[in-house]
Structures are given as C-alpha cells and as structure tokens.
Design a protein around this motif. Structure first.
Motif, short mmCIF file in Angstrom:
data_model
loop_
_atom_site.label_atom_id
_atom_site.label_comp_id
_atom_site.label_asym_id
_atom_site.label_seq_id
_atom_site.Cartn_x
_atom_site.Cartn_y
_atom_site.Cartn_z
N ARG A 143 30.37 -29.83 -2.88
CA ARG A 143 29.55 -29.18 -3.90
C ARG A 143 28.10 -29.28 -3.48
O ARG A 143 27.54 -30.39 -3.42
N LEU A 144 27.50 -28.14 -3.20
CA LEU A 144 26.09 -28.11 -2.85
C LEU A 144 25.26 -27.93 -4.12
O LEU A 144 25.68 -27.24 -5.05
N SER A 145 24.09 -28.54 -4.12
CA SER A 145 23.20 -28.45 -5.26
C SER A 145 21.82 -28.00 -4.78
O SER A 145 21.36 -28.43 -3.71
N CYS A 146 21.19 -27.15 -5.54
CA CYS A 146 19.83 -26.68 -5.23
C CYS A 146 18.96 -26.97 -6.44
O CYS A 146 19.20 -26.43 -7.53
N ALA A 149 26.66 -16.23 -1.56
CA ALA A 149 26.83 -15.85 -2.96
C ALA A 149 25.47 -15.77 -3.62
O ALA A 149 24.56 -16.51 -3.27
N THR A 150 25.33 -14.85 -4.57
CA THR A 150 24.12 -14.76 -5.37
C THR A 150 24.48 -14.63 -6.83
O THR A 150 25.59 -14.24 -7.18
N ILE A 151 23.51 -14.98 -7.67
CA ILE A 151 23.70 -14.87 -9.11
C ILE A 151 22.43 -14.32 -9.73
O ILE A 151 21.33 -14.77 -9.42
N THR A 152 22.57 -13.31 -10.57
CA THR A 152 21.45 -12.73 -11.28
C THR A 152 21.87 -12.46 -12.72
O THR A 152 23.06 -12.30 -13.00
N SER A 153 20.88 -12.39 -13.60
CA SER A 153 21.20 -12.10 -15.00
C SER A 153 21.66 -10.66 -15.16
O SER A 153 22.46 -10.34 -16.02
N ALA A 154 21.14 -9.77 -14.29
CA ALA A 154 21.47 -8.35 -14.42
C ALA A 154 22.78 -7.98 -13.75
O ALA A 154 23.61 -7.28 -14.32
N ALA A 155 22.98 -8.47 -12.54
CA ALA A 155 24.15 -8.06 -11.75
C ALA A 155 25.27 -9.08 -11.74
O ALA A 155 26.33 -8.82 -11.18
N ILE A 203 29.66 -20.03 -7.38
CA ILE A 203 28.24 -20.28 -7.62
C ILE A 203 28.01 -20.39 -9.12
O ILE A 203 28.63 -19.67 -9.91
N SER A 204 27.15 -21.32 -9.51
CA SER A 204 26.84 -21.49 -10.93
C SER A 204 25.43 -22.02 -11.08
O SER A 204 24.86 -22.56 -10.13
N GLY A 205 24.89 -21.86 -12.27
CA GLY A 205 23.53 -22.33 -12.53
C GLY A 205 23.46 -23.15 -13.81
O GLY A 205 24.28 -22.97 -14.72
N VAL A 230 21.04 -24.84 -9.18
CA VAL A 230 22.10 -23.89 -8.85
C VAL A 230 23.08 -24.62 -7.93
O VAL A 230 22.66 -25.36 -7.04
N TYR A 231 24.35 -24.39 -8.16
CA TYR A 231 25.38 -25.11 -7.42
C TYR A 231 26.25 -24.13 -6.64
O TYR A 231 26.38 -22.95 -6.99
N LEU A 232 26.84 -24.65 -5.58
CA LEU A 232 27.86 -23.91 -4.85
C LEU A 232 29.05 -24.84 -4.64
O LEU A 232 28.97 -25.79 -3.86
N GLN A 233 30.10 -24.59 -5.39
CA GLN A 233 31.33 -25.35 -5.22
C GLN A 233 32.16 -24.69 -4.14
O GLN A 233 32.49 -23.50 -4.25
#
Length: 116
Positions: A19-22, A49-55, A69-71, A78-81
């Motif tokens: 699990r990566l953490s940013c 992976a990316t995460i946006t509120s719009a897309a 990916i999660s925030g 922001v995490y990457l499992q």
C-alpha cells in the motif's frame, strides 16, 4: 509550494501486496487531479491510476483489477493499494497532483521491487 511525499514502497514477492501512501502539504481538495505514475528502469514514466472529482477513477490496463486508488481528504493523503503484484510491476512509483492553477507537482518517488 505544494509538496508530495510518498511512502510504502519496498520489496515483496510476486503475488504479494503493498500500500503506497502520498501525503500532500495542502488539502487534496485543492487539486484538480491526483494520481500515481511509475517508471521502470530504462522505460518512460507511465500512468498507473488517477482520481478526480469530475472524471472519477482511471486505471491503466495493467492496473485494472489489481490496484485501487483512493483519497482521504481529512488526512490529505492519496493511497494506492496494490495486490497480486508481478515482477513487471517493479518500478519507482511517483505521486502526482495537478493543482487548480494547473501546476503539475511530483513527489520524489518510492521504489517497489517485486521478486519472482
């Protein structure tokens, strides 16, 4: 200046998980987009992976079904499992953020090594 700091990389056997953490220095609500990229030795940096509120969430084909990916707005993280890791996942993983001012911010990277 917004800063991103990654952690959680390491050495793992094939089939294992990490699990990566940013950690961001400001609220992740200030970012238009956050994501993870990786760069293997001798190769170009590529999207994971990316995460946006719009897309919403976008995954590279290589990550679909294995990575999540999660925030966490409260923790500004922001995490990457990453599950079912493969030797070809070995790379330096970078956290990325696109600010509301269109500044593209990168972390320093964290090494992930998957042994066969």
């Amino acid at each position: 200046q917004v800063q991103l700091v990654e952690s959680g990389g390491g050495l793992v056997q094939a089939g294992g998980s990490l699990r990566l953490s940013c950690a961001a220095s400001s609220s992740i609500r200030n970012f238009n987009r956050m994501g993870w990229y990786r760069q293997a030795a001798g190769k170009a940096r590529e999207l994971v992976a990316t995460i946006t509120s719009a897309a919403g969430v976008v995954y590279a084909d290589s990550a679909k079904g294995r990575f999540t990916i999660s925030g966490d707005n409260a923790k500004k993280r922001v995490y990457l499992q990453m599950n079912s890791l493969k030797p070809e996942d070995t790379a330096v993983y970078y956290c990325n953020a696109l600010t509301m001012f269109n500044d593209n911010i990168w972390g320093q990277g964290t090494q992930v090594t998957v042994s066969s």
